[in-house]
Design an enzyme around this catalytic site. Structure first.
Site, PDB file in Angstrom:
ATOM      1  N   ASP A   8     -16.042   7.769   8.457  1.00 34.50           N
ATOM      2  CA  ASP A   8     -14.747   6.928   8.253  1.00 34.50           C
ATOM      3  C   ASP A   8     -13.668   7.849   8.520  1.00 34.50           C
ATOM      4  OD1 ASP A   8     -14.451   3.976   7.089  1.00 34.50           O
ATOM      5  OD2 ASP A   8     -12.811   5.111   6.394  1.00 34.50           O
TER       6      ASP A   8
ATOM      7  N   ARG B 156       0.833  -1.276   0.124  1.00 33.19           N
ATOM      8  CA  ARG B 156       0.057   0.129  -0.030  1.00 33.19           C
ATOM      9  C   ARG B 156       0.879   1.357   0.145  1.00 33.19           C
ATOM     10  NH1 ARG B 156      -5.232  -1.432   3.690  1.00 33.19           N
ATOM     11  NH2 ARG B 156      -5.879  -3.220   2.540  1.00 33.19           N
TER      12      ARG B 156
END
Length: 282
Positions: A153, A46
């Site tokens: 979120d 990532r």
């Protein structure tokens, strides 16, 4: 490319032990998420994407940027956090919401207010599934109620995607045909492979960026809180703190939904188990 040049390239994009410890500590300090050696490969993949996006030549130079440029932190956190989700994932929660919780609230609430919080909404599939469940359970009576779903979120990019409410058609392929037709609109182009959530569902939901470890601006109380597959990323002390904060924000008899591999501490007396990873505030 010569073997020496290939080796230099590999060294530039290697993640040293010191750099990995730095990344893990920064993630923990910013989010409370605990990363260990088992997550190294995931972190590498990532972060590699983010390093290449910045045009920096190595992980080392990217770590230096993180130390000196706070504006990079949101993109760094967005690249690390997990966003695995789907419509009606762990469907037993939505079935319980539709068949048990909503009917009970309809019978028992005189103020005609419904408040639900999706505390890690990712790209929106969970709160939209909640909204669909509400509409189906209310059977045309929702306009008589003040019903709202808060969706939050940590990942700001996910929030923007969720607000748009546009998904690849394959994302709803597992849903029953009647749900697909009732709650989603196909793209106007005959070749479009996307769908958009219908406005009557979207109107129920407010999306906000929120770090669960920071102050929570909402006051509650909530009738239901979805916090699924979130606690597993925190250490026990942080888990206990979050559970206590959820308990405080729930209405008397309110419900907390956890993920399939999560549970409350055995000695926690603030909730009773009423279903599979469904907990009711005492």
């Amino acid at each position: 490319m010569s073997s020496s040049a290939s080796q230099r390239r590999a060294d530039e994009y290697s993640l040293s032990e010191e750099e990995y410890r730095f990344v893990c500590k920064l993630v923990y300090d910013c989010t409370g998420i605990v990363l260990d050696e088992r997550k190294r490969e995931m972190v590498y993949r990532r972060l590699m994407r983010r390093v290449r996006e910045t045009g920096l030549p190595s992980f080392s130079s990217y770590c230096e940027r993180l130390k000196n440029d706070e504006q990079e932190l949101p993109a760094f956190i967005n690249s690390i956090t997990t966003n695995l989700t789907s419509f009606f994932r762990e469907n037993h929660h939505f079935e319980y919401l539709k068949s048990q919780i909503i009917p009970d609230l309809i019978r028992g609430k005189s103020d005609r207010k419904l408040r639900i919080w999706s505390a890690a909404c990712s790209t929106g599939e969970e709160p939209y599934s909640i909204g669909i469940s509400l509409l189906e359970a209310m059977q045309g009576r929702l306009q008589e109620w003040d019903a709202k779903v808060l969706a939050t979120d940590l990942d700001s990019e996910c929030i923007e995607k969720a607000k748009a409410g546009i998904y690849k058609t394959e994302r709803i392929s597992a849903l029953q045909d009647n749900r697909q037709k009732r709650w989603f609109m196909k793209g106007k182009s005959t070749t479009s492979d996307s769908v958009k959530i219908k406005s009557e569902v979207a109107a129920l939901i407010t999306f906000k960026t929120l770090n669960l470890l920071h102050d929570w601006p909402m006051k509650g109380p909530f009738d239901v809180i979805f916090c699924r597959n979130v606690l597993i990323y925190f250490d026990r002390a942080t888990q206990a703190e979050l559970i206590a904060r959820y308990h405080a924000l729930l209405s008397q008899g309110g419900y907390l939904m956890l993920g399939h591999s999560e549970s409350l501490p055995a000695d926690y007396i603030g909730f009773e188990v009423v279903g599979r990873t469904v907990f009711r505030r005492l």
